[in-house]
Design a protein around this motif. Structure first.
Motif, PDB file in Angstrom:
ATOM      1  N   ASP A 139      -4.677   2.723  13.137  1.00 15.55           N
ATOM      2  CA  ASP A 139      -4.978   1.395  12.514  1.00 15.55           C
ATOM      3  C   ASP A 139      -4.104   0.748  11.813  1.00 15.55           C
ATOM      4  O   ASP A 139      -4.346   0.257  10.610  1.00 15.55           O
ATOM      5  CB  ASP A 139      -6.400   1.853  11.782  1.00 15.55           C
ATOM      6  N   SER A 171      -0.875   7.365  12.879  1.00 13.27           N
ATOM      7  CA  SER A 171      -1.996   6.127  12.527  1.00 13.27           C
ATOM      8  C   SER A 171      -2.451   5.365  13.781  1.00 13.27           C
ATOM      9  O   SER A 171      -1.317   5.054  14.519  1.00 13.27           O
ATOM     10  CB  SER A 171      -1.545   5.265  11.411  1.00 13.27           C
ATOM     11  N   GLN A 194      -3.557   2.354   7.798  1.00 12.26           N
ATOM     12  CA  GLN A 194      -4.809   2.426   6.727  1.00 12.26           C
ATOM     13  C   GLN A 194      -5.292   3.848   6.808  1.00 12.26           C
ATOM     14  O   GLN A 194      -5.443   4.345   5.597  1.00 12.26           O
ATOM     15  CB  GLN A 194      -6.084   1.430   7.269  1.00 12.26           C
ATOM     16  N   THR A 195      -5.152   4.405   7.773  1.00 15.21           N
ATOM     17  CA  THR A 195      -5.499   6.018   7.719  1.00 15.21           C
ATOM     18  C   THR A 195      -4.471   6.889   8.496  1.00 15.21           C
ATOM     19  O   THR A 195      -3.923   5.938   9.599  1.00 15.21           O
ATOM     20  CB  THR A 195      -6.830   6.170   8.270  1.00 15.21           C
ATOM     21  N   SER A 228       0.991  -1.192   0.031  1.00 16.17           N
ATOM     22  CA  SER A 228      -0.028  -0.058  -0.118  1.00 16.17           C
ATOM     23  C   SER A 228       0.869   1.268  -0.135  1.00 16.17           C
ATOM     24  O   SER A 228       2.302   1.323   0.583  1.00 16.17           O
ATOM     25  CB  SER A 228      -0.889  -0.168   1.182  1.00 16.17           C
TER      26      SER A 228
END
Lengths: 98, 372
Positions: free
Chosen positions: B69, B67, B72-73, B29
């Protein structure tokens, strides 16, 4: 409303589009516009001007109405076209490679 | 089944590589924070979903991203909040003249071993900062820069950077840091006072080769189970200390060159260490164009080349100081990133390597999290 155009890196940091609209209290100056910008987008504090000294960062420039206003005093009035929202205030990352 | 998450900082953003415990197939990612230099990304050891990232730009300065999480964000925790304590004073410039301390960027983030909201930052110009509110505000630990030698510290080629922070898992008051090109320092009182711990280092590039400070230490590694044993990759020389840095001995042994940047320790064998030899300080690429990790199972001196899966011709990348990491699976995984944009992975402690990704921007840092 005063319209401010941000450079790409600050758009991604603030999660906004190319331009933001700001309500500025009192007369429109570099200082009052940046104060309003940082109040609305706190993550931009320190990225355009030094948090402590309030000096413009060396590789950031301010343009409006086809003029370079970077070295104007921070409390000098911005052009009327900017103050009335007809022209944007541009915050620009100085050109450099890499 | 367990999993791993590899946190990669590059010249043009951060990337997160994930795999199950087999470490054979990778999801990538990113880029997170595209276009910005990301010097370091690291997770809390007690809350693996809490990550911190150092996002920096010559135009817009320093941002710390957080972050909750696992990446992820992200949310910007604060921008350009690093202000030296008091009147900063001067250090030495390259030409030996006094130069004011100027904050440039965060090189390394080290989350606390006990509190996910506490994190340390090693910065350029060299200083140590701490945040106790999840990176929203930062305070300098001024005792380090206030060391009597501080005004004599001089930058290396990469700047006057504090790049290594080791937290002692057995003693909350003990911390070891390293600065290029000042050397290693240790506190035993949670950062109030510091001692230079460079006895035994010899550096030909400074006027007094065994000076108390002035050494270009590139990286230091420690195994959690034996925090008094330290392993150092200096500008030249691989060094070992058995007494928390009180003294150092050279353990370069049969390495093809003892210049390099990274050094790390096996997850389950505290005497097994890894380095990536680089030809010289004027030729920042592997000797003979062969990318080789060297492993010592004896804590140094006796080294074996690990080449299976690594390019053995025409390879001229570098491996920077924070760009190696080791997971805690069994067998442990070893990871390193190159300035050519590859992240190499060995799922068997270095015996065989594959590239998890090949074409990232130049890699500045690699960390790995072992997840349940």
């Amino acid at each position: 409303m005063i319209h401010v155009v941000l450079p790409q890196h600050l758009r991604t940091l603030a999660r906004v589009g190319r331009e933001v609209a700001l309500q500025v209290e009192g007369s429109a100056t570099q200082r009052s516009v940046l104060d309003a910008l940082e109040a609305q987008y706190p993550m931009l504090r320190g990225t355009i001007r030094d948090s402590a000294t309030q000096q413009r960062r060396p590789l950031v420039r301010f343009f409006a109405c086809e003029q370079d206003l970077s070295n104007e005093p921070p409390d000098a009035p911005l052009p009327d076209a900017v103050a009335t929202g007809r022209e944007p205030f541009l915050i620009v990352g100085a050109m450099a490679g890499g | 089944m367990s999993a791993v998450r590899v946190l990669v900082g590059t010249k043009k953003g951060a990337f997160i590589l994930t795999s199950d415990g087999s470490r054979t197939h990778w999801d990538v990612s990113g880029p997170h924070f595209p276009g910005w230099e990301v010097y370091h990304v690291k997770g809390s050891p007690i809350d693996p979903n809490r990550l911190y990232a150092s996002q920096t730009s010559g135009w817009f300065g320093q941002v710390i991203q957080r972050s909750s999480d696992g990446g992820q964000t992200w949310e910007p925790a604060g921008s350009n909040g690093f202000v030296y304590d008091g009147v900063p004073g001067t250090h030495k410039w390259y030409d030996g003249t006094p130069h004011p301390w100027e904050f440039k960027r965060v090189w390394h983030l080290e989350p606390s071993l006990t509190n996910p909201d506490t994190v340390y930052a090693g910065v350029e110009d060299a200083a140590l900062f701490c945040s106790t509110d999840a990176a929203q505000t930062w305070q300098e630990l001024p005792g380090l820069r206030g060391h009597v030698s501080g005004p004599s510290w001089q930058p290396g080629a990469g700047g006057l950077c504090l790049h290594t922070i080791l937290l002692d898992p057995r003693d909350a008051n003990r911390m070891i840091i390293a600065i290029s090109a000042a050397g290693a320092f240790r506190t035993d009182d949670a950062g109030k006072t510091w001692r230079a711990i460079n006895r035994g280092l010899k550096s030909a590039g400074i006027p007094d080769p065994d000076a108390e400070v002035g050494h270009c230490v590139h990286h230091i590694a420690m195994h959690r189970s034996r925090p008094r044993a330290l392993f150092m990759q200096k500008h030249w020389d691989v060094m070992r200390s058995n007494d928390a840095g009180e003294s150092w001995q050279e353990v370069s042994g049969n390495l093809p060159t003892d210049f390099g940047f990274v050094i790390d320790v096996h997850a389950h064998e505290p005497n097994t260490i890894y380095v990536v030899p680089i030809k010289s300080d004027s030729e920042h690429y592997p000797p003979e164009g062969k990318l080789r990790v060297y492993r010592s199972r004896t804590g140094g001196d006796e080294w074996e080349a690990l080449t299976n899966g690594l390019p053995q011709r025409d390879c001229y990348v570098n491996v920077l100081r924070d760009a190696m990491a080791i997971d805690s699976l069994d067998p442990c995984g070893v990871y390193f990133g190159t300035t050519g944009g590859q992240v190499y992975v060995s799922a068997n402690a270095g015996d065989k390597w594959t590239a998890a990704v090949r074409d990232l921007p130049p890699v500045l840092s690699v960390e790995v999290q072992t997840l349940p």
